[in-house]
Design a protein around this motif. Structure first.
Motif, short mmCIF file in Angstrom:
data_model
loop_
_atom_site.label_atom_id
_atom_site.label_comp_id
_atom_site.label_asym_id
_atom_site.label_seq_id
_atom_site.Cartn_x
_atom_site.Cartn_y
_atom_site.Cartn_z
N GLY A 98 -15.93 29.60 -10.10
CA GLY A 98 -15.31 28.70 -11.05
C GLY A 98 -14.05 29.34 -11.59
N ASP A 99 -12.90 28.83 -11.19
CA ASP A 99 -11.62 29.40 -11.62
C ASP A 99 -10.70 28.31 -12.16
OD1 ASP A 99 -9.99 31.68 -12.01
OD2 ASP A 99 -8.91 31.30 -10.14
N CYS A 100 -11.29 27.19 -12.54
CA CYS A 100 -10.60 26.11 -13.23
C CYS A 100 -11.68 25.37 -14.02
CB CYS A 100 -9.90 25.17 -12.24
SG CYS A 100 -11.00 24.21 -11.19
N GLY A 101 -11.27 24.45 -14.87
CA GLY A 101 -12.25 23.78 -15.71
C GLY A 101 -13.28 22.98 -14.93
N SER A 102 -12.80 22.13 -14.04
CA SER A 102 -13.74 21.26 -13.32
C SER A 102 -14.57 22.04 -12.31
CB SER A 102 -12.99 20.13 -12.63
OG SER A 102 -11.96 20.62 -11.82
N CYS A 103 -14.00 23.03 -11.66
CA CYS A 103 -14.80 23.77 -10.68
C CYS A 103 -15.80 24.70 -11.37
CB CYS A 103 -13.94 24.51 -9.66
SG CYS A 103 -12.89 25.81 -10.31
N SER A 104 -15.50 25.16 -12.58
CA SER A 104 -16.47 25.95 -13.32
C SER A 104 -17.65 25.09 -13.73
CB SER A 104 -15.82 26.57 -14.57
OG SER A 104 -14.81 27.48 -14.19
#
Length: 186
Positions: A98-104
């Motif tokens: 997770g390295d962005c809001g949605s992917c985290s």
């Protein structure tokens, strides 16, 4: 009544639809001889990070990498058939990164799906996106779900930088995969 009295929080379901807490899977005492599954998204360096972790789990803890799958989308949870394959072929799963809001948030949803199916999972999230990861855990009824954080960003790291981050993360990954689960207070 003001204009803002009727603002809807889209992260909450309809009134009275609170989800139950996800029961976390029982943990093995150690990783020796266990089959490790890897679930990665398509963020830059996610696959490299998870593979560096996997190599360390093999060399330092005697685990065996059994399966790796890449999600088709960073913003959506893994497809049901992909999760079923991981459940069938792995004893524990590493989910990342997770390295962005949605992917985290999506990574936390994947981790909780695996936990609900009885597979211990550890989720990797860059520290800038704790809010998104925590919000998804709460939305799934599992506020306080523990995951491993690494400094943000991951996407811009060199391979050596990814390796260094993986080395720092492995002790906590092992702890979260092997430490007995303590029932959370409701």
């Amino acid at each position: 009544m003001s204009l803002f009295d009727d603002i809807v929080d889209p992260t909450r379901g309809p009134a009275g639809s609170a989800k139950g807490r996800t029961a976390l899977a029982a943990r093995p005492g150690d990783l020796a001889g266990l089959r490790v599954g890897l679930l990665v998204n398509t963020k830059r360096n996610a696959e490299a990070f998870v593979q560096e972790v996997a190599a360390l789990l093999e060399s330092q803890h005697g685990a065996r990498i059994a399966v790796q799958r890449t999600k088709p989308s960073i913003v959506h949870p893994a497809p049901a058939e992909m999760l079923a394959e991981l459940r069938a072929e792995a004893d524990v799963v590493v989910v990342g990164v997770g390295d962005c809001g949605s992917c985290s948030a999506s990574a936390v949803a994947d981790g909780l799906q695996l936990e609900a199916a009885g597979i211990p999972a550890v989720v990797l999230v860059s520290d800038a996106f704790r809010v998104s990861a925590d919000a998804m855990a709460a939305l799934q009824g599992t506020a306080g779900y523990e995951y491993v954080t690494t400094p943000h960003p991951v996407a811009s790291l060199s391979r050596e930088g990814v390796r260094a981050r993986a080395e720092r993360a492995v002790p906590e990954i092992v702890t979260l995969l092997t430490r007995p689960v303590v029932a959370a207070a409701s």
